[in-house]
Motif scaffolding. Structure first.
Motif, PDB file in Angstrom:
ATOM      1  N   ALA A  13       0.820  -1.208   0.000  1.00  0.00           N
ATOM      2  CA  ALA A  13       0.000   0.000   0.000  1.00  0.00           C
ATOM      3  C   ALA A  13       0.857   1.262   0.000  1.00  0.00           C
ATOM      4  O   ALA A  13       1.893   1.326   0.666  1.00  0.00           O
ATOM      5  CB  ALA A  13      -0.918   0.012   1.225  1.00  0.00           C
ATOM      6  N   LEU A  14       0.408   2.265  -0.718  1.00  0.00           N
ATOM      7  CA  LEU A  14       1.087   3.559  -0.706  1.00  0.00           C
ATOM      8  C   LEU A  14       1.095   4.162   0.689  1.00  0.00           C
ATOM      9  O   LEU A  14       2.007   4.913   1.038  1.00  0.00           O
ATOM     10  CB  LEU A  14       0.403   4.516  -1.689  1.00  0.00           C
ATOM     11  CG  LEU A  14       0.438   4.121  -3.164  1.00  0.00           C
ATOM     12  CD1 LEU A  14      -0.447   5.050  -3.990  1.00  0.00           C
ATOM     13  CD2 LEU A  14       1.866   4.115  -3.686  1.00  0.00           C
ATOM     14  N   LEU A  15       0.114   3.816   1.507  1.00  0.00           N
ATOM     15  CA  LEU A  15       0.029   4.305   2.882  1.00  0.00           C
ATOM     16  C   LEU A  15       1.070   3.647   3.791  1.00  0.00           C
ATOM     17  O   LEU A  15       1.394   4.181   4.851  1.00  0.00           O
ATOM     18  CB  LEU A  15      -1.384   4.036   3.433  1.00  0.00           C
ATOM     19  CG  LEU A  15      -1.739   4.576   4.809  1.00  0.00           C
ATOM     20  CD1 LEU A  15      -1.671   6.107   4.838  1.00  0.00           C
ATOM     21  CD2 LEU A  15      -3.120   4.096   5.220  1.00  0.00           C
ATOM     22  N   GLN A  16       1.634   2.534   3.366  1.00  0.00           N
ATOM     23  CA  GLN A  16       2.565   1.758   4.185  1.00  0.00           C
ATOM     24  C   GLN A  16       3.754   2.595   4.659  1.00  0.00           C
ATOM     25  O   GLN A  16       4.290   2.368   5.737  1.00  0.00           O
ATOM     26  CB  GLN A  16       3.055   0.536   3.411  1.00  0.00           C
ATOM     27  CG  GLN A  16       3.896  -0.424   4.190  1.00  0.00           C
ATOM     28  CD  GLN A  16       3.203  -1.044   5.383  1.00  0.00           C
ATOM     29  OE1 GLN A  16       3.700  -0.914   6.489  1.00  0.00           O
ATOM     30  NE2 GLN A  16       2.080  -1.688   5.161  1.00  0.00           N
ATOM     31  N   ARG A  17       4.149   3.602   3.891  1.00  0.00           N
ATOM     32  CA  ARG A  17       5.313   4.419   4.259  1.00  0.00           C
ATOM     33  C   ARG A  17       5.131   5.156   5.584  1.00  0.00           C
ATOM     34  O   ARG A  17       6.107   5.626   6.159  1.00  0.00           O
ATOM     35  CB  ARG A  17       5.661   5.403   3.139  1.00  0.00           C
ATOM     36  CG  ARG A  17       4.587   6.427   2.849  1.00  0.00           C
ATOM     37  CD  ARG A  17       4.896   7.299   1.645  1.00  0.00           C
ATOM     38  NE  ARG A  17       4.644   6.538   0.434  1.00  0.00           N
ATOM     39  CZ  ARG A  17       4.639   7.029  -0.783  1.00  0.00           C
ATOM     40  NH1 ARG A  17       4.906   8.300  -0.979  1.00  0.00           N
ATOM     41  NH2 ARG A  17       4.402   6.276  -1.819  1.00  0.00           N
ATOM     42  N   TYR A  18       3.901   5.253   6.060  1.00  0.00           N
ATOM     43  CA  TYR A  18       3.637   5.948   7.321  1.00  0.00           C
ATOM     44  C   TYR A  18       3.374   5.002   8.486  1.00  0.00           C
ATOM     45  O   TYR A  18       3.324   5.438   9.630  1.00  0.00           O
ATOM     46  CB  TYR A  18       2.456   6.914   7.158  1.00  0.00           C
ATOM     47  CG  TYR A  18       2.773   7.963   6.128  1.00  0.00           C
ATOM     48  CD1 TYR A  18       3.693   8.962   6.411  1.00  0.00           C
ATOM     49  CD2 TYR A  18       2.202   7.926   4.865  1.00  0.00           C
ATOM     50  CE1 TYR A  18       4.024   9.917   5.456  1.00  0.00           C
ATOM     51  CE2 TYR A  18       2.522   8.875   3.911  1.00  0.00           C
ATOM     52  CZ  TYR A  18       3.430   9.868   4.209  1.00  0.00           C
ATOM     53  OH  TYR A  18       3.760  10.794   3.263  1.00  0.00           O
ATOM     54  N   VAL A  19       3.215   3.727   8.196  1.00  0.00           N
ATOM     55  CA  VAL A  19       2.948   2.746   9.248  1.00  0.00           C
ATOM     56  C   VAL A  19       4.208   2.548  10.090  1.00  0.00           C
ATOM     57  O   VAL A  19       5.297   2.359   9.563  1.00  0.00           O
ATOM     58  CB  VAL A  19       2.488   1.402   8.641  1.00  0.00           C
ATOM     59  CG1 VAL A  19       2.354   0.331   9.721  1.00  0.00           C
ATOM     60  CG2 VAL A  19       1.183   1.580   7.878  1.00  0.00           C
ATOM     61  N   GLY A  20       4.045   2.619  11.393  1.00  0.00           N
ATOM     62  CA  GLY A  20       5.169   2.384  12.296  1.00  0.00           C
ATOM     63  C   GLY A  20       6.125   3.550  12.450  1.00  0.00           C
ATOM     64  O   GLY A  20       7.103   3.435  13.176  1.00  0.00           O
ATOM     65  N   GLN A  21       5.856   4.664  11.780  1.00  0.00           N
ATOM     66  CA  GLN A  21       6.704   5.846  11.947  1.00  0.00           C
ATOM     67  C   GLN A  21       6.431   6.453  13.324  1.00  0.00           C
ATOM     68  O   GLN A  21       5.283   6.550  13.752  1.00  0.00           O
ATOM     69  CB  GLN A  21       6.420   6.880  10.855  1.00  0.00           C
ATOM     70  CG  GLN A  21       6.737   6.413   9.458  1.00  0.00           C
ATOM     71  CD  GLN A  21       8.210   6.194   9.243  1.00  0.00           C
ATOM     72  OE1 GLN A  21       9.040   6.949   9.733  1.00  0.00           O
ATOM     73  NE2 GLN A  21       8.551   5.138   8.523  1.00  0.00           N
ATOM     74  N   ALA A  22       7.464   6.861  13.993  1.00  0.00           N
ATOM     75  CA  ALA A  22       7.366   7.357  15.372  1.00  0.00           C
ATOM     76  C   ALA A  22       6.270   8.406  15.531  1.00  0.00           C
ATOM     77  O   ALA A  22       6.319   9.462  14.897  1.00  0.00           O
ATOM     78  CB  ALA A  22       8.705   7.921  15.822  1.00  0.00           C
ATOM     79  N   GLY A  23       5.294   8.082  16.339  1.00  0.00           N
ATOM     80  CA  GLY A  23       4.256   9.032  16.691  1.00  0.00           C
ATOM     81  C   GLY A  23       3.092   9.150  15.730  1.00  0.00           C
ATOM     82  O   GLY A  23       2.051   9.682  16.079  1.00  0.00           O
ATOM     83  N   THR A  26      -1.925   5.570  12.040  1.00  0.00           N
ATOM     84  CA  THR A  26      -2.421   5.068  10.762  1.00  0.00           C
ATOM     85  C   THR A  26      -3.563   4.095  11.030  1.00  0.00           C
ATOM     86  O   THR A  26      -3.611   3.437  12.067  1.00  0.00           O
ATOM     87  CB  THR A  26      -1.335   4.343   9.940  1.00  0.00           C
ATOM     88  OG1 THR A  26      -0.764   3.306  10.731  1.00  0.00           O
ATOM     89  CG2 THR A  26      -0.259   5.301   9.483  1.00  0.00           C
ATOM     90  N   ASP A  27      -4.464   4.026  10.070  1.00  0.00           N
ATOM     91  CA  ASP A  27      -5.543   3.049  10.129  1.00  0.00           C
ATOM     92  C   ASP A  27      -5.917   2.645   8.718  1.00  0.00           C
ATOM     93  O   ASP A  27      -5.500   3.283   7.737  1.00  0.00           O
ATOM     94  CB  ASP A  27      -6.762   3.579  10.891  1.00  0.00           C
ATOM     95  CG  ASP A  27      -7.428   4.789  10.234  1.00  0.00           C
ATOM     96  OD1 ASP A  27      -7.355   4.957   8.997  1.00  0.00           O
ATOM     97  OD2 ASP A  27      -8.034   5.585  10.965  1.00  0.00           O
ATOM     98  N   SER A 125      -6.063   6.111   6.585  1.00  0.00           N
ATOM     99  CA  SER A 125      -5.624   7.462   6.934  1.00  0.00           C
ATOM    100  C   SER A 125      -4.308   7.405   7.690  1.00  0.00           C
ATOM    101  O   SER A 125      -3.976   6.388   8.305  1.00  0.00           O
ATOM    102  CB  SER A 125      -6.648   8.144   7.852  1.00  0.00           C
ATOM    103  OG  SER A 125      -7.908   8.199   7.266  1.00  0.00           O
ATOM    104  N   ALA A 126      -3.613   8.504   7.645  1.00  0.00           N
ATOM    105  CA  ALA A 126      -2.440   8.699   8.494  1.00  0.00           C
ATOM    106  C   ALA A 126      -2.521  10.112   9.044  1.00  0.00           C
ATOM    107  O   ALA A 126      -2.883  11.047   8.322  1.00  0.00           O
ATOM    108  CB  ALA A 126      -1.150   8.513   7.708  1.00  0.00           C
ATOM    109  N   VAL A 127      -2.209  10.230  10.320  1.00  0.00           N
ATOM    110  CA  VAL A 127      -2.129  11.538  10.969  1.00  0.00           C
ATOM    111  C   VAL A 127      -0.693  11.674  11.444  1.00  0.00           C
ATOM    112  O   VAL A 127      -0.189  10.833  12.189  1.00  0.00           O
ATOM    113  CB  VAL A 127      -3.112  11.658  12.152  1.00  0.00           C
ATOM    114  CG1 VAL A 127      -2.998  13.037  12.799  1.00  0.00           C
ATOM    115  CG2 VAL A 127      -4.542  11.394  11.697  1.00  0.00           C
TER     116      VAL A 127
END
Length: 162
Positions: A13-23, A26-27, A125-127
């Protein structure tokens, strides 16, 4: 009406780049339809639902410009890299990742063909964390409402699709 459920963000997923990033938060939510659905059809249905129409009304006031269905059509067809308060951060034939104008959130839509001829629809989403590496207290308090709204948006889009 198909069920909408939380799911893990797919590895590709294109969203994967934000998964697990500090703080960062993501959902991802999924549903499955029996029909073949393209990404342009999903984008169009999603951003023209009655429910997203309420958000469009708020954005119209905030941005001081009207958001038209033709703007949605341009985004869906790949003819525009900007829509309302978002720009396209990345796009493939079956996924799109949008970034809000402030860079603090991401919206992700994807379609995945299923072996039975149906389609898996994904909305995530990612915040982004603040400079301190944390989500603010107010943002954390809004996450349950955000999750509820996300599932409602995905259900509303399904109702518009064949």
């Amino acid at each position: 009406m198909p069920d909408v459920a939380p799911c893990t963000v797919p590895q590709d997923a294109l969203l994967q780049r934000y998964v697990g990033q500090a703080g960062h938060y993501t959902d991802c939510f999924e549903t499955r339809l029996h029909d073949d659905v393209t990404l342009p059809a999903f984008i169009s249905a999603f951003y023209t639902t009655w429910l997203f129409g309420l958000e469009r009304a708020v954005l119209t006031v905030a941005l001081r410009r009207r958001i038209h269905d033709r703007d949605v059509a341009a985004l869906a067809s790949g003819g525009a890299d900007r829509f309302a308060a978002w720009t396209v951060e990345a796009r493939t034939t079956d996924q799109i990742l949008l970034c809000d104008l402030r860079g603090s959130t991401r919206s992700y839509l994807a379609v995945e063909p299923l072996a039975d001829g149906g389609t898996r629809l994904l909305f995530g989403s990612a915040v982004m964390a603040s400079k301190s590496g944390k989500l603010g207290f107010g943002v954390k308090q809004l996450i349950p409402a955000h999750r509820f709204y996300s599932t409602a948006l995905l259900r509303a889009a399904c109702r518009k699709l064949p």
